[in-house]
Enzyme design. Sequence first.
Site, mmCIF file in Angstrom:
data_model
loop_
_atom_site.group_PDB
_atom_site.id
_atom_site.type_symbol
_atom_site.label_atom_id
_atom_site.label_comp_id
_atom_site.label_asym_id
_atom_site.label_seq_id
_atom_site.Cartn_x
_atom_site.Cartn_y
_atom_site.Cartn_z
ATOM 1 N N LYS A 102 -19.774 2.897 8.674
ATOM 2 C CA LYS A 102 -18.810 3.379 9.664
ATOM 3 C C LYS A 102 -18.717 2.417 10.841
ATOM 4 C CE LYS A 102 -17.066 6.675 7.684
ATOM 5 N NZ LYS A 102 -17.175 5.774 6.536
ATOM 6 N N TRP A 124 -0.319 -4.066 2.290
ATOM 7 C CA TRP A 124 -1.683 -4.520 2.572
ATOM 8 C C TRP A 124 -1.882 -5.784 1.756
ATOM 9 C CZ3 TRP A 124 -6.352 -4.974 -0.282
ATOM 10 C CH2 TRP A 124 -7.509 -5.082 0.489
ATOM 11 N N ASN A 137 3.639 -1.692 -5.437
ATOM 12 C CA ASN A 137 2.214 -1.507 -5.188
ATOM 13 C C ASN A 137 1.453 -1.959 -6.413
ATOM 14 O OD1 ASN A 137 2.560 -0.445 -2.671
ATOM 15 N ND2 ASN A 137 2.149 1.670 -3.249
ATOM 16 N N GLY A 138 0.267 -2.528 -6.212
ATOM 17 C CA GLY A 138 -0.555 -2.949 -7.329
ATOM 18 C C GLY A 138 -0.715 -4.454 -7.365
ATOM 19 N N LYS A 187 -6.641 2.685 3.238
ATOM 20 C CA LYS A 187 -7.184 4.004 2.934
ATOM 21 C C LYS A 187 -7.289 4.226 1.436
ATOM 22 C CE LYS A 187 -8.543 8.167 4.092
ATOM 23 N NZ LYS A 187 -9.839 8.338 4.768
ATOM 24 N N GLU A 216 -16.845 -0.701 9.737
ATOM 25 C CA GLU A 216 -15.434 -0.467 9.444
ATOM 26 C C GLU A 216 -14.571 -0.464 10.698
ATOM 27 O OE1 GLU A 216 -14.979 2.250 5.473
ATOM 28 O OE2 GLU A 216 -15.780 3.236 7.250
ATOM 29 N N CYS A 228 0.785 -1.197 0.000
ATOM 30 C CA CYS A 228 0.000 0.000 0.000
ATOM 31 C C CYS A 228 0.844 1.287 0.000
ATOM 32 C CB CYS A 228 -0.899 -0.010 1.223
ATOM 33 S SG CYS A 228 -2.307 1.053 1.125
ATOM 34 N N GLU A 258 -24.359 4.908 5.171
ATOM 35 C CA GLU A 258 -23.054 5.393 5.613
ATOM 36 C C GLU A 258 -22.845 5.153 7.104
ATOM 37 O OE1 GLU A 258 -19.271 7.294 5.661
ATOM 38 O OE2 GLU A 258 -20.451 6.169 4.188
ATOM 39 N N ARG A 263 -2.744 4.800 5.177
ATOM 40 C CA ARG A 263 -3.269 4.062 4.031
ATOM 41 C C ARG A 263 -3.713 2.657 4.411
ATOM 42 N NH1 ARG A 263 -1.104 6.508 -0.921
ATOM 43 N NH2 ARG A 263 -1.156 4.503 -1.976
ATOM 44 N N HIS A 297 -39.978 -5.557 4.525
ATOM 45 C CA HIS A 297 -39.853 -6.512 3.429
ATOM 46 C C HIS A 297 -38.677 -7.463 3.642
ATOM 47 C CE1 HIS A 297 -42.951 -4.532 1.095
ATOM 48 N NE2 HIS A 297 -42.374 -3.371 1.373
#
Length: 621
Positions: free
Chosen positions: A498, A75, A101-102, A616, A501, A2, A494, A27, A517
């Site tokens: 949160k 990461w 990275n990637g 991040k 997370e 990361c 949202e 990150r 429902h």
Amino acid sequence: MCGIVGYIGSQDACPFLLTGLQRLEYRGYDSAGIATLRPREGIRITKTAGRVVELAAAVKQTNMVGPVGIGHTRWATHGAATRENAHPHMGGNSLLTLAHNGVIENYESLKHALLSKGYAFRSQTDSEVVAHLIADCLKTHTTEFERAPDVQDCIAAVQNAIAQLRGTYGLVILFRDFQDLLIAARCGSPLVVGIGKNEQFVASDSSPLVGFTERIIYLADHQLAVLRPDSIQVLHRDQGRVQPNVQTLSSDSVDVSLEGYAHYMLKEIYEQPQSVRNALRGRLDRDNATAKFGGLNLTPQQLRGVQRIILTGCGTSWHSALVGEYLVEELARIPVEVEYASELRYRNPPVDHDTIVFGITQSGETADTLAALREMKRKGHHTMAICNVIGSSIAQEADGGIYLHAGPEIGVASTKAFTSQLSVLAMLALYFGRLRHLSFEAGLRIIDQLEQLPSMLEETLGCHAAVKEIATRYADATNFLYLGRNYNFPSALEGALKLKEISYIHAEGYPAAEMKHGPIALVDADTPSVFIVPQGTVYDKVLSNLQEVKARGGPVIAIVDHVDPQVTRLADAVITIPKVEDFLQPIIAAIPLQLLAYEIALLRGCDVDKPRNLAKSVTVE
């Protein structure tokens, strides 16, 4: 992924490498490592499956002094979070080492070919494949000419290797036999080069460079930088040597101090009055009762011709887009579609030529959002970025856009970027509305309300004590429901995100009417429901949904915008926020939802700023 840092110069590399990695901790990562090169001593590597502070302690026990070095926070993608899988990775017989990275999509076929040549692998990563591939290219190239390798051979080896890669990469490579050489290469994963005096720097974003240099170069895709202590050369895959665009790095580009707060997330929650003020600054035009933006790069006539808008993003940015759909359709009467970027990039939807696409992203590096915009751009549509990071990949590649000016967001869970995104979307809806049917008087009323937002957010922060007390009552719950309607349905999504997370509690957000429902089956005495129920057009409807939960014995936490006897009588806990118009309610309601997640996470002993498994800047699919 990361985070990447690199240094070459006359000083010891370690201080910059460790400082840079600390600045990149936001990150998200699970392991870290550095490699240094010292003349006649070769490459030394120290790695740890843990935090940068543990890496720093390990470095103190080793002789890592050297004028060139690279560092990485990882990461996990390919392979578990172990020391063996941590970067940097060696290539060949300790011929070189790199940080990456990637994601390399064709790493398995490349690895199979390298195994057949006798290369041994110590990790499960795709990154080690790249290291061995470069080493093999260097060996092949120099064997052909029957001589020892030189710098040009190293450059050619990197170019030959990356030509075989399919996927994304940000690479920084040092070579055992060249203590005055560092090579960086980019395709889809950001790299920034810092220009110093007889020293050069490289990092995956600008934050590690602040205080070390003021001159930077954002590498573009398919560019390769050859760094020497006294020079920088930038090469492009198709164009050869290119003249880089040197920019000035502002000294306030990153502020990583906690300023007395216990966590970055808490600091950033409390920064929202100022971050929203920054997003609004200079963009409200009272003389014309509209908003103004300097970076859309389309004329009002062209924008007036837009018949459809696509908003795309991931995670919190996708929730912002949902609010944006309500805003634009109500204020501007333009049809809006909201797409997950990860789905849009692989779909082939019919899109009219007069459609404009907005990619919403905090980091500007989100791989799925970047790919979705590229696909839409390839099909001839105008692409715009709503982004927080100047110089990021999406900001560079979009046809135009709007910066949030929220300042650096260090906490992994987005807070102030979310409310800044909503503020920008409200102004964008105002702008399109004034291009169409919205009257001058209606535009002025919206401006009046937007100008009051920062002070309303300051007032909202006063709910913190009440939220903290509520958190103590429900921190042991294992399931939460978040419910709202109209503009506050995305708020419910949202709020649930949160909580998931940072506290690791299962939570779901729903439109309140949809609860019956299916989700109402989850309601019991141990499952709190958070209702966002301020006054507005759907107040009575949400109140009815709240009563349905109470009738089944479910605890209710209600967010209201005034002293509400009806809700107070029904709810087990009440959080009061200031009263604003419907279209601004998601911005105000965000604060108690963020604080509730924060306080519950603290009580559960979670790492608020670095939640497990999250990053991040999500630069992989």
